[in-house]
Design an enzyme around this catalytic site. Structure first.
Site, mmCIF file in Angstrom:
data_model
loop_
_atom_site.group_PDB
_atom_site.id
_atom_site.type_symbol
_atom_site.label_atom_id
_atom_site.label_comp_id
_atom_site.label_asym_id
_atom_site.label_seq_id
_atom_site.Cartn_x
_atom_site.Cartn_y
_atom_site.Cartn_z
ATOM 1 N N ASN A 121 9.602 -28.396 -15.043
ATOM 2 C CA ASN A 121 10.018 -29.465 -14.139
ATOM 3 C C ASN A 121 9.610 -30.841 -14.655
ATOM 4 O O ASN A 121 10.393 -31.799 -14.592
ATOM 5 C CB ASN A 121 9.432 -29.232 -12.745
ATOM 6 C CG ASN A 121 10.214 -28.219 -11.946
ATOM 7 O OD1 ASN A 121 11.226 -28.541 -11.323
ATOM 8 N ND2 ASN A 121 9.767 -26.977 -11.968
ATOM 9 N N ARG B 142 6.625 -23.146 -14.796
ATOM 10 C CA ARG B 142 7.257 -23.867 -13.685
ATOM 11 C C ARG B 142 6.857 -25.342 -13.720
ATOM 12 O O ARG B 142 7.702 -26.232 -13.622
ATOM 13 C CB ARG B 142 6.856 -23.248 -12.351
ATOM 14 C CG ARG B 142 7.481 -23.938 -11.143
ATOM 15 C CD ARG B 142 6.975 -23.366 -9.840
ATOM 16 N NE ARG B 142 7.408 -21.992 -9.644
ATOM 17 C CZ ARG B 142 6.633 -20.926 -9.781
ATOM 18 N NH1 ARG B 142 5.377 -21.081 -10.154
ATOM 19 N NH2 ARG B 142 7.094 -19.717 -9.593
ATOM 20 N N SER C 37 4.218 -17.815 -15.102
ATOM 21 C CA SER C 37 5.089 -18.517 -14.152
ATOM 22 C C SER C 37 4.454 -19.819 -13.677
ATOM 23 O O SER C 37 5.149 -20.826 -13.507
ATOM 24 C CB SER C 37 5.389 -17.600 -12.954
ATOM 25 O OG SER C 37 4.212 -17.280 -12.236
#
Length: 273
Positions: free
Chosen positions: A217, A213, A209
């Site tokens: 982005n 993440r 994660s």
């Protein structure tokens, strides 16, 4: 490189391709000429541009903060010293509010993560054509300058954090305590296989994660800049400036989230459950 020289698909593909060095099954050692050839080089191929920019920005961070530390004064500080001290105090406040154990590594690690990732993310604000064009004039076919848009870089950082999580979990609780938490929680020893499955999945989800993440982005942000660059000149100016201003928030937030989650995960590794 003007986007008009390539089709839209070729332009996007070019800007999303890393400068890759490796051992090709047919051509031997060398730089890949395109994504297909890079893929054929296999796992041990290296993204040279990712390494170049990440290491370079890391060295810049070390040089800048050391320069400020050496020149620091207790009198009236300069703007740069004020800026650096503000960052250090900000990181220190976050560490003190989350991490309640004695560990001299956590604060400097958190500072390094925040500033280093912020600098790598910041490269996304450089116009997408400038650096690739400059390197192309020097004979370098590909050049991606935002290391955090390469999932290899974000996974590398995340698994380094994961290694520290495992290390401090075993150091704080002992090998038996660490495996006991995996085997006997949350449902007790009679559900050991199910406990192991749940806890191992949860453990592995932490670095995954963290990495995805940040990568997701930043990759999305870079893609939008590339798409804006394909538009007419007037539209580029109309859209790129607002998006760049908004993206400054994304850049800072992603560095902050990675730092905070690192502190949280390391705090959890010290806690006895």
């Amino acid at each position: 490189m003007a986007s008009g020289e390539l089709t839209s698909t070729a332009y996007i593909t070019h800007h999303l391709t890393n400068l890759t060095f490796g051992n090709h099954p047919e051509n031997g050692w060398g730089f890949a000429h395109g994504g297909q050839e890079a893929a054929e080089m296999g796992f041990w191929a290296i993204h040279v541009d990712t390494m170049l920019w990440s290491v370079g920005l890391g060295l810049f961070f070390i040089w800048l903060f050391r320069k400020v530390a050496v020149a620091a004064t207790s009198g009236v500080p300069g703007n740069l010293q004020n800026f650096v001290e503000t960052i250090i105090e900000f990181v220190e406040d976050n560490v003190n509010s989350i991490f309640h154990h004695k560990n001299a590594l956590i604060a400097p690690l958190s500072l390094t993560i925040f500033v280093w990732i912020f600098l790598m993310n910041l490269m996304d604000l450089v116009p997408v054509d400038w650096v690739p064009y400059a390197f192309q004039q020097m004979g370098v076919e590909y050049m991606k300058i935002v290391p955090t848009t390469d999932v290899n870089a974000t996974l590398g950082m995340a698994f380094a954090v994961f290694g520290l999580i495992i290390y401090y979990s075993i150091k704080a609780k002992g090998l038996g305590g660490f495996f006991g938490e995996l085997a006997f929680q949350p449902l007790g020893k009679w559900m050991l296989p199910f406990n192991l499955f749940l806890e191992i999945v949860g453990l592995l989800a932490k670095p995954i994660s963290l990495a995805l993440r940040l990568f997701g982005n930043m990759y999305a942000g870079e893609m939008i800049f590339i798409l804006i660059a394909l538009m007419p000149f007037w539209a580029q100016w109309l859209l790129s400036v607002p998006w760049a201003i908004f993206h400054i928030l994304v850049i800072t937030l992603q560095a902050f989230i990675f730092m905070v989650l690192t502190i949280v995960y390391l705090a959890m590794s010290h806690d006895h459950h």
